[in-house]
Design an enzyme around this catalytic site. Sequence first.
Site, short mmCIF file in Angstrom:
data_model
loop_
_atom_site.label_atom_id
_atom_site.label_comp_id
_atom_site.label_asym_id
_atom_site.label_seq_id
_atom_site.Cartn_x
_atom_site.Cartn_y
_atom_site.Cartn_z
N GLY A 52 0.83 -1.19 0.00
CA GLY A 52 0.00 0.00 0.00
C GLY A 52 0.87 1.24 0.00
O GLY A 52 2.03 1.19 0.42
N GLN A 107 2.87 10.10 0.95
CA GLN A 107 4.18 9.44 0.87
C GLN A 107 4.92 9.79 -0.43
O GLN A 107 6.13 9.58 -0.52
CB GLN A 107 4.02 7.91 0.97
CG GLN A 107 3.57 7.47 2.35
CD GLN A 107 3.47 5.96 2.43
OE1 GLN A 107 2.45 5.38 2.09
NE2 GLN A 107 4.56 5.32 2.85
N CYS A 142 6.54 0.13 6.67
CA CYS A 142 6.08 1.26 5.87
C CYS A 142 7.18 1.66 4.90
O CYS A 142 8.36 1.72 5.28
CB CYS A 142 5.74 2.42 6.81
SG CYS A 142 5.17 3.90 5.97
N LEU A 143 6.80 1.97 3.67
CA LEU A 143 7.78 2.41 2.67
C LEU A 143 8.49 3.69 3.11
O LEU A 143 9.60 3.95 2.65
CB LEU A 143 7.09 2.64 1.32
CG LEU A 143 6.55 1.38 0.64
CD1 LEU A 143 5.75 1.76 -0.60
CD2 LEU A 143 7.68 0.43 0.27
N HIS A 168 -3.65 1.25 8.13
CA HIS A 168 -2.31 1.86 8.05
C HIS A 168 -2.30 3.01 7.04
O HIS A 168 -1.83 4.11 7.35
CB HIS A 168 -1.29 0.77 7.66
CG HIS A 168 0.10 1.27 7.43
ND1 HIS A 168 1.17 0.89 8.20
CD2 HIS A 168 0.61 2.12 6.50
CE1 HIS A 168 2.28 1.50 7.76
NE2 HIS A 168 1.96 2.25 6.72
N GLU A 169 -2.83 2.75 5.85
CA GLU A 169 -2.82 3.79 4.80
C GLU A 169 -3.74 4.95 5.18
O GLU A 169 -3.42 6.11 4.93
CB GLU A 169 -3.22 3.21 3.45
CG GLU A 169 -2.31 2.11 2.91
CD GLU A 169 -0.83 2.45 2.93
OE1 GLU A 169 -0.48 3.64 2.84
OE2 GLU A 169 -0.02 1.53 3.08
N HIS A 192 -2.12 7.44 7.29
CA HIS A 192 -1.22 8.38 6.59
C HIS A 192 -1.97 9.66 6.18
O HIS A 192 -1.38 10.74 6.16
CB HIS A 192 -0.68 7.74 5.30
CG HIS A 192 0.56 6.91 5.51
ND1 HIS A 192 1.73 7.42 5.98
CD2 HIS A 192 0.80 5.59 5.29
CE1 HIS A 192 2.64 6.46 6.04
NE2 HIS A 192 2.11 5.32 5.62
NI NI Z 1 3.01 3.47 5.46
#
Ligand code: NI
Length: 163
Positions: free
Chosen positions: A46, A51, A92-93, A134-135, A138
């Site tokens: 995701g 991000q 997380c990226l 999670h997303e 953000h």
């Molecule tokens: Ni993330």
Amino acid sequence: MALRMIRVLGDPILEKECKPVKAVNGRTKELIQDMFDTMYDANGVGIAAPQVGVLKRIFVIDAGEEDGGAYVCINPEVTPIGEETQLEDEACLSVPGKAGKVQRHMRIHLRAFDENMQEYELDAEGILARAIEHENDHLSGIIYTEKVEGELQDVDYEEEDYD
Ligand code: NI
């Protein structure tokens, strides 16, 4: 295919509240495609618009075929279903090389718009529910590291999936 630079922890844009999308135009569709490209390139499940430096309420997810494949989530509303929770590793990226345990709801209800601004609803559980929570965080400027129980762990990039 176009990859966008992934913002990492410490970048103030990751801590900001995102704005609702009023309409999807060509630029929005390009953003969404780039988000998928960037996510797949980084082996993520995701990625949220902030991000890649865009403060809009958009995230994309692909937790695999069993979980329905790719989803575009614009202006999402996430509601827990029931009281059951799950405590699992999350990454997380925007926090490369790290993972940590986060408590999430086991099941959630999602209401969102797709890339054509068609509204849809979805019940999700397990990893898909976790990824959506999670997303969605953000979009409110919340990074999972704020919610980690115990220590943040160092992980091997190659073997982990990232959100
Ligand atoms: Ni993330």
